[in-house]
Design a protein around this motif. Sequence first.
Motif, mmCIF file in Angstrom:
data_model
loop_
_atom_site.group_PDB
_atom_site.id
_atom_site.type_symbol
_atom_site.label_atom_id
_atom_site.label_comp_id
_atom_site.label_asym_id
_atom_site.label_seq_id
_atom_site.Cartn_x
_atom_site.Cartn_y
_atom_site.Cartn_z
ATOM 1 N N ASP A 3 -6.009 3.969 1.372
ATOM 2 C CA ASP A 3 -6.184 2.609 1.866
ATOM 3 C C ASP A 3 -7.209 2.588 3.016
ATOM 4 O OD1 ASP A 3 -5.017 -0.232 1.947
ATOM 5 O OD2 ASP A 3 -4.870 0.425 4.041
ATOM 6 N N ARG A 63 -10.006 11.361 10.775
ATOM 7 C CA ARG A 63 -8.909 10.398 10.712
ATOM 8 C C ARG A 63 -8.338 10.317 9.298
ATOM 9 N NH1 ARG A 63 -7.030 5.600 13.913
ATOM 10 N NH2 ARG A 63 -7.656 7.134 15.435
ATOM 11 N N SER A 90 1.537 18.245 7.698
ATOM 12 C CA SER A 90 1.668 18.797 6.344
ATOM 13 C C SER A 90 0.489 19.746 6.156
ATOM 14 C CB SER A 90 1.562 17.692 5.296
ATOM 15 O OG SER A 90 2.606 16.784 5.442
ATOM 16 N N ASP A 134 -1.400 7.303 -0.247
ATOM 17 C CA ASP A 134 -1.771 5.884 -0.323
ATOM 18 C C ASP A 134 -2.357 5.408 1.006
ATOM 19 O OD1 ASP A 134 -0.737 5.908 -2.832
ATOM 20 O OD2 ASP A 134 1.090 4.791 -2.353
ATOM 21 N N TYR A 135 -1.750 5.885 2.061
ATOM 22 C CA TYR A 135 -2.153 5.453 3.391
ATOM 23 C C TYR A 135 -3.608 5.869 3.660
ATOM 24 C CZ TYR A 135 -1.064 4.299 8.262
ATOM 25 O OH TYR A 135 -1.040 3.733 9.504
ATOM 26 N N MET A 141 0.804 -1.210 0.000
ATOM 27 C CA MET A 141 0.000 0.000 0.000
ATOM 28 C C MET A 141 0.845 1.274 0.000
ATOM 29 S SD MET A 141 -1.407 -0.204 3.906
ATOM 30 C CE MET A 141 -1.298 1.391 4.667
ATOM 31 N N ALA A 142 1.977 1.282 0.748
ATOM 32 C CA ALA A 142 2.765 2.511 0.822
ATOM 33 C C ALA A 142 4.051 2.335 0.031
ATOM 34 C CB ALA A 142 3.092 2.823 2.272
ATOM 35 N N ALA A 143 4.665 3.467 -0.301
ATOM 36 C CA ALA A 143 5.928 3.443 -1.043
ATOM 37 C C ALA A 143 6.983 2.723 -0.210
ATOM 38 C CB ALA A 143 6.374 4.875 -1.320
ATOM 39 N N ILE A 153 8.222 12.109 11.247
ATOM 40 C CA ILE A 153 8.960 13.016 12.122
ATOM 41 C C ILE A 153 9.380 12.226 13.356
ATOM 42 C CG2 ILE A 153 7.790 15.121 11.325
ATOM 43 C CD1 ILE A 153 6.166 14.932 14.013
ATOM 44 N N ASP A 179 1.190 15.535 0.920
ATOM 45 C CA ASP A 179 2.495 16.028 0.470
ATOM 46 C C ASP A 179 3.425 14.900 0.067
ATOM 47 O OD1 ASP A 179 2.172 18.707 0.418
ATOM 48 O OD2 ASP A 179 2.955 19.084 2.432
ATOM 49 N N SER A 180 3.011 13.648 0.300
ATOM 50 C CA SER A 180 3.831 12.521 -0.148
ATOM 51 C C SER A 180 2.896 11.428 -0.638
ATOM 52 C CB SER A 180 4.710 11.998 0.995
ATOM 53 O OG SER A 180 3.930 11.310 1.950
ATOM 54 N N GLN A 181 3.407 10.651 -1.603
ATOM 55 C CA GLN A 181 2.606 9.557 -2.141
ATOM 56 C C GLN A 181 2.283 8.548 -1.036
ATOM 57 O OE1 GLN A 181 1.508 9.658 -5.367
ATOM 58 N NE2 GLN A 181 0.223 7.918 -4.818
ATOM 59 N N GLY A 182 3.265 8.337 -0.126
ATOM 60 C CA GLY A 182 3.065 7.369 0.965
ATOM 61 C C GLY A 182 1.839 7.726 1.787
ATOM 62 N N GLU A 183 1.733 8.995 2.154
ATOM 63 C CA GLU A 183 0.602 9.409 2.977
ATOM 64 C C GLU A 183 -0.709 9.367 2.185
ATOM 65 O OE1 GLU A 183 2.392 12.537 6.163
ATOM 66 O OE2 GLU A 183 3.007 12.813 4.078
ATOM 67 N N HIS A 230 4.214 3.772 7.977
ATOM 68 C CA HIS A 230 3.479 4.161 9.177
ATOM 69 C C HIS A 230 2.917 2.915 9.845
ATOM 70 C CE1 HIS A 230 3.285 8.573 8.945
ATOM 71 N NE2 HIS A 230 3.444 8.377 7.653
ATOM 72 N N ALA A 231 2.985 2.857 11.170
ATOM 73 C CA ALA A 231 2.379 1.739 11.894
ATOM 74 C C ALA A 231 0.881 1.758 11.642
ATOM 75 C CB ALA A 231 2.666 1.880 13.384
ATOM 76 N N PRO A 232 0.271 0.586 11.479
ATOM 77 C CA PRO A 232 -1.180 0.579 11.270
ATOM 78 C C PRO A 232 -1.905 1.128 12.499
ATOM 79 C CG PRO A 232 -0.335 -1.643 11.648
ATOM 80 C CD PRO A 232 0.856 -0.748 11.526
ATOM 81 N N VAL A 233 -3.122 1.588 12.285
ATOM 82 C CA VAL A 233 -3.954 2.054 13.396
ATOM 83 C C VAL A 233 -4.166 0.872 14.355
ATOM 84 C CG1 VAL A 233 -6.273 2.853 14.000
ATOM 85 C CG2 VAL A 233 -5.121 3.773 11.978
ATOM 86 N N ARG A 275 10.974 11.704 3.902
ATOM 87 C CA ARG A 275 10.197 12.675 3.130
ATOM 88 C C ARG A 275 8.956 12.020 2.508
ATOM 89 N NH1 ARG A 275 13.692 14.374 -0.901
ATOM 90 N NH2 ARG A 275 15.350 13.078 -0.034
ATOM 91 N N ALA A 276 9.165 10.812 1.928
ATOM 92 C CA ALA A 276 8.050 10.158 1.231
ATOM 93 C C ALA A 276 6.920 9.799 2.187
ATOM 94 C CB ALA A 276 8.552 8.911 0.517
ATOM 95 N N GLU A 277 7.264 9.358 3.405
ATOM 96 C CA GLU A 277 6.240 8.896 4.339
ATOM 97 C C GLU A 277 5.813 9.981 5.315
ATOM 98 O OE1 GLU A 277 4.721 5.860 4.703
ATOM 99 O OE2 GLU A 277 5.689 4.877 3.000
ATOM 100 N N GLY A 278 6.506 11.114 5.287
ATOM 101 C CA GLY A 278 6.143 12.187 6.208
ATOM 102 C C GLY A 278 6.467 11.868 7.658
#
Lengths: 502, 502
Positions: free
Chosen positions: B487, B440, B450, B483-484, A1-3, A37, B477-481, A90-93, A32-35
Motif C-alpha cells: 500500500d 521505509r 521479522s 499489504d501494508y 488494505m490490511a487483514a 509487538i 512474514d504476514s499478509q498484513g505487513e 498498524h497506525a498509519p505513518v 501474528r498476522a500484523e506482526g
Amino acid sequence: MAAILPLRALQMGIDTHQEPVVFIRADSEVCRAEGFIANTRILVCVQERSLIATLNVVTNEVLPARHIGFSRIAWERLALSGDEAVTVRHAPVLHSMSAVRKKMYGNTLSKREMNDIIADISQHRYSDMQIAAFLTACVERLDTGEVTALTQAMVDSGKRLTWPDRLQLVDKHCIGGIPGNRTTPIVVAIASAAGLIMAKTSSRAITSPAGTADTMEVLTRVHLDLADIQATVRRANACLAWGGAVNLSPADDMLIRIERALDIDGTGQMVASVLSKKIAAGSTHALIDIPVGPTAKVRSQHDAESMAHLFETVGRTLQLQVRCLITEGVEAIGYGIGPAQEAKDVLTVLQCQPGAPADLRERALFLTAHLLNMAGQGELPETTTLARELLQSGRAWAQFQRICEAQGGLKPIPEAVCSLQLGARRSGTLLAMDNRRLARLAKLAGAPNSPAAGLRLHAKLGQALAMGQPLFTLYADSQGELDYAADYYAHNHDLFMIGESP
Amino acid sequence: MAAILPLRALQMGIDTHQEPVVFIRADSEVCRAEGFIANTRILVCVQERSLIATLNVVTNEVLPARHIGFSRIAWERLALSGDEAVTVRHAPVLHSMSAVRKKMYGNTLSKREMNDIIADISQHRYSDMQIAAFLTACVERLDTGEVTALTQAMVDSGKRLTWPDRLQLVDKHCIGGIPGNRTTPIVVAIASAAGLIMAKTSSRAITSPAGTADTMEVLTRVHLDLADIQATVRRANACLAWGGAVNLSPADDMLIRIERALDIDGTGQMVASVLSKKIAAGSTHALIDIPVGPTAKVRSQHDAESMAHLFETVGRTLQLQVRCLITEGVEAIGYGIGPAQEAKDVLTVLQCQPGAPADLRERALFLTAHLLNMAGQGELPETTTLARELLQSGRAWAQFQRICEAQGGLKPIPEAVCSLQLGARRSGTLLAMDNRRLARLAKLAGAPNSPAAGLRLHAKLGQALAMGQPLFTLYADSQGELDYAADYYAHNHDLFMIGESP
C-alpha cells in the motif's frame, strides 16, 4: 488494505491517564498476522470511529480469547459500551512527525506544517513520547512566524466563543512564576464591576502549585461549557471558568499535560498557549503581567522585554490588542500557596479584611487600572482611583459573589487533613526566598491535585524573626505527602535566607 | 520518610515493552495515603532492590486486595518470583532532569551533568517521555566537549572488554543511511584473515531496516556474553556479535530504542553511541564509513566533513585512533534490504559467486584496504592487493565460517512467508531511487523485527527496464505487513525514477 480480524471490546479496569492503551493476547491471530509487538502504535476502529493507541501484549489469563481490552481513556474516547466489534491494524505513518524532526534539526516550520502537527495532536494521534519530542524541539527555538502559526493552529483545533459584533471583551493573564500571585479573580471582580466584559477562562497549573482555575475551583464551579460561559457573562458581565472544559484549544491542554510531566514551559509555546485561548474566547484586548525576579520564571528585564515584544507582535498579527506589564517578581505574593490557601487570600482582599495581604491587593489594583485604561475608561490616574473605590466600597466583592452565583454558587474552602508548622531556624531578618523551591514544596505537599494542600507563609521579606518563630505551615491531604514535603524542606532550609539586614 | 504499606507482588501478564509499569488498586490505602493518580512515577522497593515505574490505577476486578501488579519488564528488573512484600512511594526528584531542561534552553552541559543524566538513564530512572525529551534536546545541539562527555559517560555506564596490554584491536563502522550496505561481515572476514584482531560488536537497526547485528543474527548466534566474545576472538581472531547483549553501553541501548520510536538519529548522539562502543570493546583503531548522497543520512560533503571532524576529535581525546572515509551514497548497495536479504548478498560475495553484487564487494575491499593500512600492514596499493587476494582465494570465506563456528555455527537463512514481485510501471532507464523511502518500505514489510522481511532489488541505477520487467520483490512474514508495504509503495511509486537517460 490490511487483514481485518474483528475482536470484541472489553473494558480492562485500568487507568493509564491520558495515553490510550489497548490490550491484545500474544497468541491472537491479529498479533501474528500484523506482526504486532508490545508498544506498537496501532489504529483501533469501531464502526466509523477510530483511535491510535499503544499496544500492551497480554497472556491468556488477562483477557478471554477473541477480545481486545481498553484502558479507561481509550474506552471513553471511542465511546464504547462493551462487546463492540473492533478491528486493528498498524497506525498509519504520521506525516507531521517529519515536521517535528525538521524542527529538532533547527529548521523553521511553515504554517501548514505547524497546522498538521497541532491537528494530529488534537486528534490524539501522537503518543506522549511524540508530544514530548515536539515540545522539547520547540523550547526557545520558535521564531515569531512560527509562534503566530502555532497560535492560529491552536485556535483552529478547537471551538470558539462568539459574541455580538463589535463587543469589547477584555482579558488579563499573568505568565506565572511567582507563588501566590492570584490577582486574576480580584481584577475580574473589580473590572467587571466597572462594566467591562470579561469571559475569563483560566488554565490549571502547568509547573506551579496552582493555576487560577485550580484556585477558583475551590470557590465555585469552573467546569462550564460554552453555553454556561455565555449565560454567566450575560448575567454577571464576567465569568471565571476553566478553559480546558470548553475545548477552546484542545491541543494546548494536551501539550500542557506533557509540559507539566517534564516541568518545562518554553516561551514560544507559552505565548501561543496564552494568546490562542484569548482569541478563541473572542477577546479584543489582553493585558499580560510578566513578573521578573532572580527566581521568577523570567529572570531579566531583557528577557521580559523580548517576551513582551513577542506577545504584542503575535497579538497584532492575529487582531488582538495586547499590552504587557513587566512587574516585580522577587517574593511570593500574599500568604497562601496552593489552591485553597490562595483562595483564602483572594477572599480577604475582596472582603477588605484587616489581615488581607497588601501586596496582593495593590498588584490587583495596578493591573485593573491598566485594564480599565486599555478599555478606554480614562487615563491611568483616574482608572487607578476608580479601581480602588470599587474595591473599598464592597462593589467588587458583591460582583465577585454575583459571578460565583452565576457559575453555581460560592463553596466553602476545604481544609487540609494534615498540617505542620515550621519555625525559623535562626533569628534575623528574612532576606530572600526561592520562588521555585517554594513552589516545589507546595507541589510535593500535593498541590494542585489536592486543592487543600500547599503552604501558608507567616513572614514576608524584610521581617524580623526570632528563632523558632513560625515561618510557614505545610498543608497536605495525606501523611505521605506531608512527610514528602517536610523531607524536601529538611534538605532545602536555605530556600529561606535569614540573616542580618545589610 | 513516607508511610510504608506493604503490598504483595503479582505478575500481571502484561507486556509494556521496556517501560516498567506497576498496577495498584484505586481503593488501596497506599493510593490514598500517598496521593497517587494514574501515571504517577513511583519508587517500588523489594528488600534491597528498587525500581522507578509508571503507575496504572486499576479497579477491584483486575487485582486482589493488598496486591501490586507488575508488567513483564518491571517483574524481570526486580527479579521477582511472586508474593514478595513490596513498598511504594513517590519517585524521588530526578536532579539530572534539571540538566535536561538546561539543554533544552540551549545551554552547554558539564561533564558532571552529562554523567548524571546517563547514570540515571542506565539505572532505568527515566520514563520513555523523559528519554525522548533528552534525545530531542540533544539533536544537533551538542558541542565537541559535550559529545566527548556523553561518550565517556556511556562507556562508564557499562561493562568493558579487557585485552592483553598493547594488543592492537581494530574496528570498522558505517554510519548507515544506505540500504543494503552490509560491508562489515565481509570486512571483518578479510581483515581477520590478514591477522588483524577485531572484537566487532554491532548494533541493531535504529531507523534502518537492518543493522549489522540483525543481519548477522540470520547467519549465526550474535547474543554473546563477554566471555563468549573473548573466547571467539581467541579462536578466530574476530567476532561479529550484538553489542546490546554485553552491556557495553547500556544507556545507549535505551537511547537507541527511543530514537527508533521517534525515527531520529542526531549527529552528536550518534558519534557518542559509536565511539562509546568501540572504546568499551577495547579498540585502539576505528575506521568510520560516512556515505554521502541526496537521500543518504548525510546529504552534503560539508556535513560529512564536520561529522568526520567530530569523530576524529572525540576519538583523539579519548585515546582512540579514528579515520573517517567519506564514500558515495547515491543508491542502495547490493540487492537485498532487510536482515535475511542482506545476509544472502554477504554470502554470495564471500563465496565469490558469479551473481554477487560487485558494488558491495568493491566497497568492502576498499574499506578493508584502509583498515589494513591503519593497522600498519602496508601502503594502500599493497593493502588493496592483499585484501582482494584474501577474498578471491577463499581465505576470507573460510575465515568467516571459522568466526560463525566459534559463535555457535552457521545457520540456514530463513525464507519469508509471503512475497510479492513488482514490475516497472514504464519502460526506460532507472535514474534514481530514494534511499529513505526504500528503507521505509522494507520496514513496513516487517524488517528488522521479522528477519526474513524486506525486499530484493532486481535493477540497479542506469539499467534499462522494459515495462513490467521485475523491479523488486517484497518479502514479509504476514499478509498484513505485506499489504501494508504494498500500500505504501502504491502511494510512492516515484521512489524509483524511471525515464530517458539524460
